[in-house]
Design an enzyme around this catalytic site. Structure first.
Site, PDB file in Angstrom:
ATOM      1  N   THR A  83     -18.033 -21.952  36.544  1.00 50.04           N
ATOM      2  CA  THR A  83     -19.525 -22.123  37.098  1.00 50.04           C
ATOM      3  C   THR A  83     -20.355 -21.091  36.259  1.00 50.04           C
ATOM      4  OG1 THR A  83     -21.221 -22.029  38.508  1.00 50.04           O
ATOM      5  CG2 THR A  83     -19.188 -20.860  39.067  1.00 50.04           C
ATOM      6  N   CYS A 196     -24.899 -24.875  32.398  1.00 49.64           N
ATOM      7  CA  CYS A 196     -24.609 -25.155  33.446  1.00 49.64           C
ATOM      8  C   CYS A 196     -23.141 -26.042  33.196  1.00 49.64           C
ATOM      9  CB  CYS A 196     -25.298 -26.225  34.240  1.00 49.64           C
ATOM     10  SG  CYS A 196     -24.969 -27.228  35.602  1.00 49.64           S
TER      11      CYS A 196
END
Length: 230
Positions: A83, A196
Protein backbone atom coordinates in the site's frame (compact mmCIF):
# COMPACT_ATOMS: atom_id res chain seq x y z
CA UNK A 1 16.31 -16.59 -2.99
CA UNK A 2 15.24 -14.50 0.00
CA UNK A 3 11.73 -14.82 1.45
CA UNK A 4 9.49 -11.84 0.68
CA UNK A 5 7.09 -10.84 3.45
CA UNK A 6 4.00 -9.26 1.89
CA UNK A 7 1.97 -7.12 4.30
CA UNK A 8 -1.26 -6.67 2.38
CA UNK A 9 -5.02 -6.49 2.41
CA UNK A 10 -5.07 -2.72 1.83
CA UNK A 11 -6.94 -3.58 -0.34
CA UNK A 12 -6.80 -7.31 -1.13
CA UNK A 13 -7.40 -6.38 -4.78
CA UNK A 14 -3.98 -4.77 -5.13
CA UNK A 15 -2.33 -7.34 -2.84
CA UNK A 16 -3.39 -10.02 -5.31
CA UNK A 17 -1.66 -8.01 -8.04
CA UNK A 18 1.54 -7.91 -5.98
CA UNK A 19 1.50 -11.69 -5.61
CA UNK A 20 0.87 -12.18 -9.32
CA UNK A 21 3.50 -9.67 -10.48
CA UNK A 22 6.19 -10.99 -8.15
CA UNK A 23 5.67 -14.60 -9.16
CA UNK A 24 5.48 -13.77 -12.86
CA UNK A 25 8.75 -11.83 -12.66
CA UNK A 26 10.58 -14.54 -10.70
CA UNK A 27 9.47 -17.11 -13.26
CA UNK A 28 10.45 -14.82 -16.14
CA UNK A 29 13.96 -14.48 -14.75
CA UNK A 30 14.57 -18.02 -13.51
CA UNK A 31 12.37 -20.05 -15.84
CA UNK A 32 11.14 -23.63 -15.48
CA UNK A 33 8.76 -23.92 -12.49
CA UNK A 34 10.36 -21.24 -10.35
CA UNK A 35 8.14 -19.02 -8.22
CA UNK A 36 8.76 -16.58 -5.38
CA UNK A 37 9.46 -17.66 -1.82
CA UNK A 38 6.94 -15.48 -0.02
CA UNK A 39 4.63 -15.05 2.93
CA UNK A 40 1.43 -13.00 2.89
CA UNK A 41 -0.20 -11.43 5.94
CA UNK A 42 -3.48 -9.88 4.81
CA UNK A 43 -5.12 -7.52 7.31
CA UNK A 44 -8.81 -6.67 7.58
CA UNK A 45 -8.85 -3.39 5.66
CA UNK A 46 -12.09 -2.24 7.28
CA UNK A 47 -10.26 -1.96 10.60
CA UNK A 48 -7.37 -0.03 9.06
CA UNK A 49 -9.65 2.29 7.07
CA UNK A 50 -11.60 3.20 10.22
CA UNK A 51 -8.33 4.11 11.92
CA UNK A 52 -7.40 6.25 8.89
CA UNK A 53 -10.74 8.05 8.93
CA UNK A 54 -10.45 8.69 12.68
CA UNK A 55 -6.90 9.97 12.32
CA UNK A 56 -5.69 7.24 14.68
CA UNK A 57 -2.46 6.57 12.83
CA UNK A 58 -0.75 5.38 16.01
CA UNK A 59 -3.16 2.46 16.34
CA UNK A 60 -2.87 1.71 12.63
CA UNK A 61 0.92 1.67 12.83
CA UNK A 62 0.84 -0.63 15.84
CA UNK A 63 -1.60 -3.00 14.11
CA UNK A 64 0.64 -3.23 11.06
CA UNK A 65 3.71 -3.52 13.25
CA UNK A 66 2.21 -6.60 14.86
CA UNK A 67 1.48 -8.04 11.42
CA UNK A 68 5.05 -7.34 10.29
CA UNK A 69 6.31 -9.13 13.42
CA UNK A 70 4.32 -12.20 12.42
CA UNK A 71 5.93 -12.15 8.97
CA UNK A 72 9.38 -11.82 10.49
CA UNK A 73 8.70 -14.75 12.84
CA UNK A 74 7.56 -16.74 9.81
CA UNK A 75 10.94 -16.26 8.16
CA UNK A 76 10.55 -13.18 5.96
CA UNK A 77 13.92 -11.64 5.07
CA UNK A 78 12.32 -8.28 4.30
CA UNK A 79 8.87 -6.70 4.26
CA UNK A 80 6.88 -5.26 1.35
CA UNK A 81 4.04 -3.04 2.57
CA UNK A 82 1.47 -3.50 -0.21
CA UNK A 83 0.00 0.00 0.00
CA UNK A 84 1.16 3.57 -0.56
CA UNK A 85 -0.92 5.32 2.09
CA UNK A 86 0.20 3.23 5.04
CA UNK A 87 3.82 4.15 4.44
CA UNK A 88 2.76 7.09 6.60
CA UNK A 89 3.40 4.77 9.57
CA UNK A 90 6.47 2.97 8.22
CA UNK A 91 8.65 4.15 11.10
CA UNK A 92 6.27 2.56 13.59
CA UNK A 93 6.27 -0.68 11.61
CA UNK A 94 10.07 -0.67 11.43
CA UNK A 95 10.28 -0.26 15.20
CA UNK A 96 8.58 -3.65 15.64
CA UNK A 97 10.96 -5.68 13.48
CA UNK A 98 14.61 -6.29 12.69
CA UNK A 99 14.32 -6.95 8.95
CA UNK A 100 14.14 -4.08 6.43
CA UNK A 101 10.99 -2.65 4.87
CA UNK A 102 11.23 -1.91 1.14
CA UNK A 103 9.85 1.65 0.81
CA UNK A 104 7.46 2.16 -2.10
CA UNK A 105 8.17 5.88 -2.60
CA UNK A 106 11.92 5.23 -2.77
CA UNK A 107 11.31 2.50 -5.36
CA UNK A 108 9.14 4.92 -7.37
CA UNK A 109 11.78 7.67 -7.13
CA UNK A 110 14.44 5.33 -8.50
CA UNK A 111 12.19 4.45 -11.44
CA UNK A 112 11.48 8.13 -12.09
CA UNK A 113 15.21 8.93 -12.10
CA UNK A 114 15.84 6.09 -14.55
CA UNK A 115 13.39 7.81 -16.90
CA UNK A 116 15.17 11.18 -16.40
CA UNK A 117 11.97 12.98 -15.35
CA UNK A 118 12.22 16.17 -13.29
CA UNK A 119 8.55 16.76 -12.35
CA UNK A 120 5.72 14.28 -11.92
CA UNK A 121 2.02 14.42 -11.16
CA UNK A 122 0.92 12.38 -8.15
CA UNK A 123 -2.39 10.53 -7.92
CA UNK A 124 -3.43 8.61 -4.80
CA UNK A 125 -5.61 8.72 -1.72
CA UNK A 126 -6.20 12.09 -0.12
CA UNK A 127 -3.65 11.18 2.54
CA UNK A 128 -0.95 10.45 -0.03
CA UNK A 129 -1.69 13.54 -2.11
CA UNK A 130 -2.15 16.04 0.72
CA UNK A 131 0.47 15.02 3.28
CA UNK A 132 4.26 15.06 3.05
CA UNK A 133 5.15 11.53 4.20
CA UNK A 134 5.05 10.36 0.57
CA UNK A 135 6.03 13.43 -1.42
CA UNK A 136 9.15 13.86 0.74
CA UNK A 137 10.40 10.51 -0.55
CA UNK A 138 9.75 11.53 -4.14
CA UNK A 139 11.23 14.99 -3.79
CA UNK A 140 14.53 13.72 -2.38
CA UNK A 141 17.14 14.64 -4.96
CA UNK A 142 15.25 17.61 -6.35
CA UNK A 143 12.29 15.93 -8.06
CA UNK A 144 9.25 18.19 -8.43
CA UNK A 145 5.79 16.88 -7.51
CA UNK A 146 2.42 18.31 -8.56
CA UNK A 147 -0.92 17.15 -7.14
CA UNK A 148 -4.48 17.75 -8.40
CA UNK A 149 -6.68 20.51 -6.98
CA UNK A 150 -8.96 20.04 -3.95
CA UNK A 151 -12.09 18.90 -5.84
CA UNK A 152 -10.13 16.39 -7.88
CA UNK A 153 -8.45 15.01 -4.77
CA UNK A 154 -11.86 14.34 -3.20
CA UNK A 155 -13.14 12.56 -6.31
CA UNK A 156 -9.99 10.47 -6.78
CA UNK A 157 -10.18 9.39 -3.15
CA UNK A 158 -13.84 8.39 -3.67
CA UNK A 159 -12.99 6.38 -6.78
CA UNK A 160 -10.28 4.50 -4.90
CA UNK A 161 -12.29 3.61 -1.80
CA UNK A 162 -15.78 3.18 -3.28
CA UNK A 163 -14.84 1.54 -6.58
CA UNK A 164 -11.32 0.19 -6.99
CA UNK A 165 -11.04 -1.34 -3.51
CA UNK A 166 -14.15 -3.34 -4.44
CA UNK A 167 -12.76 -4.34 -7.83
CA UNK A 168 -15.18 -2.01 -9.66
CA UNK A 169 -13.89 -0.40 -12.86
CA UNK A 170 -16.09 2.38 -14.27
CA UNK A 171 -15.29 3.84 -17.72
CA UNK A 172 -16.52 7.23 -16.46
CA UNK A 173 -13.98 7.14 -13.65
CA UNK A 174 -11.23 6.21 -16.09
CA UNK A 175 -12.15 9.17 -18.29
CA UNK A 176 -12.16 11.46 -15.27
CA UNK A 177 -8.72 10.27 -14.19
CA UNK A 178 -7.33 10.85 -17.68
CA UNK A 179 -8.72 14.40 -17.61
CA UNK A 180 -6.97 15.02 -14.30
CA UNK A 181 -3.75 13.68 -15.79
CA UNK A 182 -4.11 16.10 -18.70
CA UNK A 183 -4.42 18.99 -16.25
CA UNK A 184 -1.33 17.81 -14.39
CA UNK A 185 0.52 17.74 -17.69
CA UNK A 186 -0.55 21.34 -18.40
CA UNK A 187 0.80 22.22 -14.95
CA UNK A 188 4.22 20.86 -15.90
CA UNK A 189 4.14 17.16 -15.05
CA UNK A 190 6.37 15.10 -17.31
CA UNK A 191 5.02 11.81 -15.98
CA UNK A 192 2.31 10.45 -13.69
CA UNK A 193 2.85 8.50 -10.48
CA UNK A 194 0.01 6.12 -9.69
CA UNK A 195 0.56 6.57 -5.96
CA UNK A 196 -2.16 4.16 -4.92
CA UNK A 197 -1.73 0.43 -5.42
CA UNK A 198 -5.26 0.12 -6.87
CA UNK A 199 -4.87 2.80 -9.55
CA UNK A 200 -3.10 0.44 -11.94
CA UNK A 201 -6.41 -1.41 -12.19
CA UNK A 202 -7.90 1.71 -13.81
CA UNK A 203 -5.02 3.41 -15.66
CA UNK A 204 -2.38 1.68 -17.79
CA UNK A 205 0.60 3.07 -19.73
CA UNK A 206 -1.35 2.40 -22.93
CA UNK A 207 -3.96 5.00 -21.91
CA UNK A 208 -1.63 7.99 -22.33
CA UNK A 209 1.60 9.07 -23.98
CA UNK A 210 2.80 10.39 -20.63
CA UNK A 211 5.21 8.11 -18.76
CA UNK A 212 3.21 6.26 -16.09
CA UNK A 213 4.91 5.06 -12.92
CA UNK A 214 2.66 2.31 -11.56
CA UNK A 215 3.90 2.00 -7.98
CA UNK A 216 2.41 -1.48 -7.55
CA UNK A 217 4.45 -2.84 -10.46
CA UNK A 218 7.57 -0.86 -9.55
CA UNK A 219 7.43 -2.00 -5.92
CA UNK A 220 6.82 -5.62 -6.89
CA UNK A 221 9.80 -5.62 -9.26
CA UNK A 222 12.02 -4.04 -6.61
CA UNK A 223 10.99 -6.85 -4.27
CA UNK A 224 12.10 -9.40 -6.86
CA UNK A 225 15.40 -7.55 -7.33
CA UNK A 226 16.06 -7.74 -3.61
CA UNK A 227 14.91 -11.34 -3.25
CA UNK A 228 17.24 -12.49 -6.03
CA UNK A 229 20.19 -10.23 -5.09
CA UNK A 230 22.61 -12.91 -3.97
Amino acid sequence: MQIIGLLGGMSWESSALYYQLINEEVNRRLGRLHSARSLLYSVDFEEIEQMQAAGDWTAAGERLGEAATALERGGADFIVLCTNTMHKVIETIESYIHVPVLHIAEAAARDIRRQHLTRVGLLGTKYTMEETFYTDGLQAGGLGVTVPGPEARVEINRIIFEELCHGIIHPVSKSYMLEVMTQLRISGAEGIVLGCTELGMLITPEDTDLPVIDTTRVHALEAVNKALDN
